[in-house]
Design a protein around this motif. Structure first.
Motif, mmCIF file in Angstrom:
data_model
loop_
_atom_site.group_PDB
_atom_site.id
_atom_site.type_symbol
_atom_site.label_atom_id
_atom_site.label_comp_id
_atom_site.label_asym_id
_atom_site.label_seq_id
_atom_site.Cartn_x
_atom_site.Cartn_y
_atom_site.Cartn_z
ATOM 1 N N THR A 286 0.816 -1.209 0.000
ATOM 2 C CA THR A 286 0.000 0.000 0.000
ATOM 3 C C THR A 286 0.850 1.258 0.000
ATOM 4 O OG1 THR A 286 -1.952 1.038 1.013
ATOM 5 C CG2 THR A 286 -0.228 0.281 2.517
ATOM 6 N N SER A 287 0.300 2.305 -0.601
ATOM 7 C CA SER A 287 0.866 3.629 -0.411
ATOM 8 C C SER A 287 0.544 4.087 1.005
ATOM 9 C CB SER A 287 0.301 4.615 -1.437
ATOM 10 O OG SER A 287 -1.114 4.653 -1.362
ATOM 11 N N VAL A 288 1.354 4.998 1.525
ATOM 12 C CA VAL A 288 1.207 5.417 2.917
ATOM 13 C C VAL A 288 1.025 6.930 2.962
ATOM 14 C CG1 VAL A 288 2.253 5.420 5.205
ATOM 15 C CG2 VAL A 288 2.683 3.505 3.651
ATOM 16 N N SER A 289 -0.083 7.366 3.546
ATOM 17 C CA SER A 289 -0.392 8.788 3.655
ATOM 18 C C SER A 289 0.015 9.321 5.021
ATOM 19 C CB SER A 289 -1.896 9.024 3.470
ATOM 20 O OG SER A 289 -2.338 8.541 2.225
ATOM 21 N N GLU A 290 0.505 10.550 5.052
ATOM 22 C CA GLU A 290 0.838 11.188 6.318
ATOM 23 C C GLU A 290 -0.406 11.265 7.202
ATOM 24 O OE1 GLU A 290 2.739 15.376 8.059
ATOM 25 O OE2 GLU A 290 2.563 15.035 5.882
ATOM 26 N N GLY A 291 -0.292 10.756 8.410
ATOM 27 C CA GLY A 291 -1.419 10.745 9.334
ATOM 28 C C GLY A 291 -2.425 9.648 9.068
ATOM 29 N N GLY A 292 -2.160 8.796 8.068
ATOM 30 C CA GLY A 292 -3.106 7.746 7.713
ATOM 31 C C GLY A 292 -3.174 6.652 8.757
ATOM 32 N N PHE A 293 -4.370 6.063 8.900
ATOM 33 C CA PHE A 293 -4.594 4.939 9.815
ATOM 34 C C PHE A 293 -5.138 3.777 8.985
ATOM 35 C CE2 PHE A 293 -7.534 2.503 12.541
ATOM 36 C CZ PHE A 293 -6.622 2.033 13.476
ATOM 37 N N TYR A 294 -4.535 2.589 9.151
ATOM 38 C CA TYR A 294 -4.819 1.467 8.255
ATOM 39 C C TYR A 294 -5.531 0.295 8.936
ATOM 40 C CZ TYR A 294 -2.298 4.177 4.901
ATOM 41 O OH TYR A 294 -1.942 5.206 4.049
ATOM 42 N N GLY A 295 -6.082 0.526 10.128
ATOM 43 C CA GLY A 295 -7.031 -0.422 10.679
ATOM 44 C C GLY A 295 -6.617 -1.256 11.860
ATOM 45 N N TRP A 296 -5.324 -1.619 11.952
ATOM 46 C CA TRP A 296 -4.930 -2.549 13.007
ATOM 47 C C TRP A 296 -5.070 -1.895 14.371
ATOM 48 C CZ3 TRP A 296 -1.554 -2.882 17.060
ATOM 49 C CH2 TRP A 296 -1.378 -4.149 17.612
ATOM 50 N N PRO A 297 -5.550 -2.606 15.395
ATOM 51 C CA PRO A 297 -6.024 -3.993 15.379
ATOM 52 C C PRO A 297 -7.533 -4.122 15.178
ATOM 53 C CG PRO A 297 -5.886 -3.270 17.647
ATOM 54 C CD PRO A 297 -5.463 -2.087 16.798
ATOM 55 N N TYR A 298 -8.226 -2.980 15.051
ATOM 56 C CA TYR A 298 -9.698 -3.009 15.110
ATOM 57 C C TYR A 298 -10.329 -3.638 13.878
ATOM 58 C CZ TYR A 298 -8.270 0.455 18.522
ATOM 59 O OH TYR A 298 -7.647 1.080 19.564
ATOM 60 N N CYS A 299 -9.720 -3.466 12.723
ATOM 61 C CA CYS A 299 -10.334 -3.919 11.477
ATOM 62 C C CYS A 299 -9.248 -4.189 10.451
ATOM 63 C CB CYS A 299 -11.329 -2.884 10.957
ATOM 64 S SG CYS A 299 -10.643 -1.210 10.781
ATOM 65 N N TYR A 300 -9.660 -4.777 9.327
ATOM 66 C CA TYR A 300 -8.711 -5.086 8.264
ATOM 67 C C TYR A 300 -9.350 -4.856 6.906
ATOM 68 C CZ TYR A 300 -11.153 -9.627 8.399
ATOM 69 O OH TYR A 300 -12.101 -10.616 8.396
ATOM 70 N N TRP A 301 -8.484 -4.704 5.896
ATOM 71 C CA TRP A 301 -8.897 -4.398 4.516
ATOM 72 C C TRP A 301 -10.018 -3.348 4.506
ATOM 73 C CZ3 TRP A 301 -5.761 -5.218 0.736
ATOM 74 C CH2 TRP A 301 -6.174 -4.855 -0.557
ATOM 75 N N GLY A 302 -9.664 -2.188 5.021
ATOM 76 C CA GLY A 302 -10.651 -1.128 5.160
ATOM 77 C C GLY A 302 -11.340 -1.252 6.483
ATOM 78 N N ARG A 303 -12.623 -1.592 6.463
ATOM 79 C CA ARG A 303 -13.417 -1.535 7.698
ATOM 80 C C ARG A 303 -14.095 -2.853 8.032
ATOM 81 N NH1 ARG A 303 -15.696 4.487 6.025
ATOM 82 N NH2 ARG A 303 -13.610 5.446 6.055
ATOM 83 N N ILE A 304 -13.430 -3.981 7.699
ATOM 84 C CA ILE A 304 -13.941 -5.284 8.125
ATOM 85 C C ILE A 304 -13.522 -5.475 9.585
ATOM 86 C CG2 ILE A 304 -13.953 -7.760 7.720
ATOM 87 C CD1 ILE A 304 -13.104 -7.179 4.827
ATOM 88 N N VAL A 305 -14.477 -5.481 10.478
ATOM 89 C CA VAL A 305 -14.193 -5.483 11.914
ATOM 90 C C VAL A 305 -13.686 -6.848 12.364
ATOM 91 C CG1 VAL A 305 -15.310 -5.365 14.187
ATOM 92 C CG2 VAL A 305 -15.784 -3.612 12.467
ATOM 93 N N ASP A 306 -12.667 -6.822 13.201
ATOM 94 C CA ASP A 306 -12.176 -8.030 13.872
ATOM 95 C C ASP A 306 -12.803 -8.067 15.249
ATOM 96 O OD1 ASP A 306 -10.787 -10.072 15.122
ATOM 97 O OD2 ASP A 306 -8.833 -9.502 14.303
ATOM 98 N N ASP A 307 -13.842 -8.891 15.425
ATOM 99 C CA ASP A 307 -14.595 -8.860 16.675
ATOM 100 C C ASP A 307 -13.885 -9.556 17.829
ATOM 101 O OD1 ASP A 307 -14.964 -11.539 16.101
ATOM 102 O OD2 ASP A 307 -17.104 -11.376 15.677
ATOM 103 N N ARG A 308 -12.673 -10.020 17.618
ATOM 104 C CA ARG A 308 -11.864 -10.518 18.728
ATOM 105 C C ARG A 308 -11.267 -9.364 19.532
ATOM 106 N NH1 ARG A 308 -7.525 -13.993 15.588
ATOM 107 N NH2 ARG A 308 -7.484 -11.990 14.480
ATOM 108 N N VAL A 309 -11.331 -8.135 18.976
ATOM 109 C CA VAL A 309 -10.654 -6.971 19.546
ATOM 110 C C VAL A 309 -11.684 -6.016 20.149
ATOM 111 C CG1 VAL A 309 -9.181 -4.999 18.995
ATOM 112 C CG2 VAL A 309 -8.866 -7.171 17.778
#
Length: 429
Positions: A286-309
Motif C-alpha cells: 500500500t501507499s502510505v499517507s501522512e497521518g493515515g490509519f490502516y485499521g490494526w487492530p480493530y479492522c482489516y482491509w478497510g473496515r472489516i471489523v475483527d470482533d476478537r478486539v
C-alpha cells in the motif's frame, strides 16, 4: 529436533491437514481481492517447514530469461541489504531473540520457529561484501559493524551511517570506502523492542528525513493498547532537528518500504493478523499517507471489523483500505522499486520478498515476486521472479526470501535468503 518440536509438528500437521479440506484454493490478490469470511481458529494453524538450506549446486528457480547466482554465501541469517555508493554491499545478520514462554502455545511456537531457524542466537552484525572484479560474486568480506541489537535497516546520508536496531535508530560516522566503522554510535530515536522486531529504514528523496517501520508487539493488541503505543507504525525522523514522530499507524507489521517515482509516494508491505483463516486477511502492498490509519487492530482491509478486539468505532471509521492484496500470510517483507530495463521483460514495478507463511494449512509465499505499475499504481497480476524455496511436500525449506534491492550495476537484483544463508543475485540470462 526436541520433543516439543516433534509434538508440535505432529499436532500442527494434523490440524493443518483437517483445515486444508475446507480452505479456499484461490489467493486473495490484487486491488479488489475476494477475502473469505473470518473463521476463528481457536488453536491457530501452526505449520512451518523445517529449515534445511541448499544442497551443493542447488539454487532457486527463475522466470524465463533470468539467471540466478550466489553473490555471497556462508552468512548467519542475512535479513536486509544496503548498497553503498561505491558498490559495496552491506548485509544485516540478525535473528529474533526468544522471550521466556508463558503458555503452552508459546512453547509450541518457539519450538516450531527453532526448527525453522527463525529464532535463536543473533549475530548482531553488519557485514560488508565487495565484488572487486565485477564478476557478480563477492570475494571480499569484512565485519562492517558489530555489537548491535538485532540490526536490520540501514541508510547512508551525507557521511553518516544509520542503523535500525530493534530498540531504536543509531548514527555512526562514515568515510567513503570504509570497510569497518569505529567509535560509538549516537542513539537518535528509541523504539520499544521485541514482538515484531525488525526496523527497516528508508531515506526521503530529498535526503532530509528517514522513515522507519516499527511492527506491533502482538497479533491483535493481546497485551492491551498501551503496550502497543508507538508501534504498528511508520515513524519519520527529521535529520536536521532530530525530531521523530509517528507518520502513519494501524499497520500491524510494516517492513519493506519504497518510493514510487512518478507520484513521490511512500509504499510499504504489511504483514496482517493471524488466526482468521488461510486467506483472511491478506498481507498487502500500500501507499502510505501522512497521518493515515490502516485499521490494526480493530479492522482489516478497510473496515472489516475483527470482533476478537475491543472496538473503537471512531478508529474503524478512519481506516484506509490498502491498495493491493498479496495473499494471506505470505509474510511479505522485502520491497524495492524496480525500474523498467533492470531485468529483461519486466516493466516498472515493485519487487517483493515473501518470507513465507506459518499460519496456513497450505503454505504461501516463499518466493520473490513482482507487481507491475502504471501511472503510479499497481497495474495487473503479480509475476514471480524466483521460487523453488520449498520442497514439493512443504516439509522442508531450502531458503526463505527477505530483503531485496537493486544491485550496484543497476542491472540486477540482490535478495537476502535467511535460511539458505545466501545473498542471491538475479540478472538477465
Amino acid at each position: 529436533m526436541d520433543l516439543m518440536a516433534q509434538l508440535t509438528a505432529v499436532v500442527g500437521g494434523t490440524i493443518a491437514a483437517l483445515r486444508r479440506l475446507t480452505v479456499p484454493r484461490t489467493q486473495a490478490v490484487g486491488e479488489t481481492p475476494e477475502i473469505p469470511a473470518a473463521r476463528k481458529q481457536g488453536i491457530m494453524t501452526l505449520k512451518m517447514p523445517s529449515a534445511t538450506g541448499w544442497a551443493s549446486g542447488q539454487r532457486p528457480e527463475t522466470a524465463p530469461g533470468l539467471a540466478v547466482n550466489a553473490f555471497a554465501s556462508g552468512l548467519d541469517h542475512p535479513r536486509w541489504i544496503e548498497v553503498l555508493p561505491n558498490g559495496d554491499v552491506l548485509v544485516a545478520e540478525a535473528k529474533e531473540q526468544p522471550s521466556r514462554p508463558k503458555t503452552l502455545l508459546d512453547r509450541a511456537t518457539q519450538a516450531t520457529m527453532r526448527r525453522a531457524h527463525a529464532i535463536g542466537d543473533s549475530a548482531n552484525r553488519i557485514t560488508l561484501w565487495r565484488d572487486a572484479d565485477s564478476d557478480g560474486v563477492a570475494e571480499i568480506r569484512e565485519v562492517f559493524l558489530d555489537g548491535q541489537n538485532q540490526p536490520f535497516g540501514m541508510a547512508l546520508v551525507d557521511g553518516t551511517f544509520y542503523v535500525g536496531n530493534t530498540d531504536g535508530i543509531s548514527a555512526f560516522a562514515y568515510q567513503d570506502g570504509a570497510t569497518r566503522l569505529t567509535g560509538p554510535g549516537r542513539k537518535l530515536v528509541d523504539f520499544k523492542p521485541g514482538g515484531h522486531w525488525t526496523r527497516s529504514l528508508i531515506v526521503s528523496p530529498d535526503r532530509s528525513r528517514i522513515y522507519a517501520g516499527v511492527g506491533s508487539l502482538s497479533n491483535i493488541g493481546d497485551h492491551g493498547m498501551k503496550a502497543e503505543e508507538g508501534r504498528a507504525a511508520i515513524w519519520e525522523l527529521d535529520l536536521a532537528s532530530g525530531a521523530a514522530r509517528v507518520f502513519a499507524s494501524g499497520l500491524r507489521n510494516p517492513v519493506g518500504m519504497a518510493w514510487e517515482p512518478k507520484t513521490g509516494s511512500l509504499w510499504t508491505v504489511v504483514n496482517e493478523r493471524d488466526g482468521l483463516g488461510d486467506e483472511t486477511p491478506p498481507d498487502y502492498l500500500t501507499s502510505v499517507s501522512e497521518g493515515g490509519f490502516y485499521g490494526w487492530p480493530y479492522c482489516y482491509w478497510g473496515r472489516i471489523v475483527d470482533d476478537r478486539v475491543p472496538q473503537d468505532p471512531e478508529m474503524v471509521a478512519r481506516a484506509i483500505t490498502p491498495d493491493y492484496a498479496l495473499g494471506g500470510h505470505t509474510a511479505s517483507l522485502g520491497l524495492c522499486w524496480m525500474p523498467q530495463g533492470t531485468l529483461p521483460g519486466f516493466p516498472d514495478g515493485m519487487v517483493i520478498g515473501q518470507h513465507g507463511s506459518w499460519n496456513r494449512s497450505i503454505l504461501s509465499g516463499y518466493r520473490l515476486t513482482f507487481v507491475p505499475f502504471e501511472n503510479g499504481r499497481p497495474a495487473g497480476p503479480p509475476r514471480d521472479i524466483l521460487w523453488g524455496f520449498l520442497s514439493d511436500d512443504e516439509r522442508f525449506a531450502f531458503g526463505r526470501p527477505v530483503g531485496v534491492t537493486i544491485g550496484p550495476d543497476r542491472a540486477s537484483l540482490l535478495m537476502a535468503d535467511d535460511v539458505g544463508n545466501t545473498i542471491w543475485r538475479i540478472t538477465g540470462a
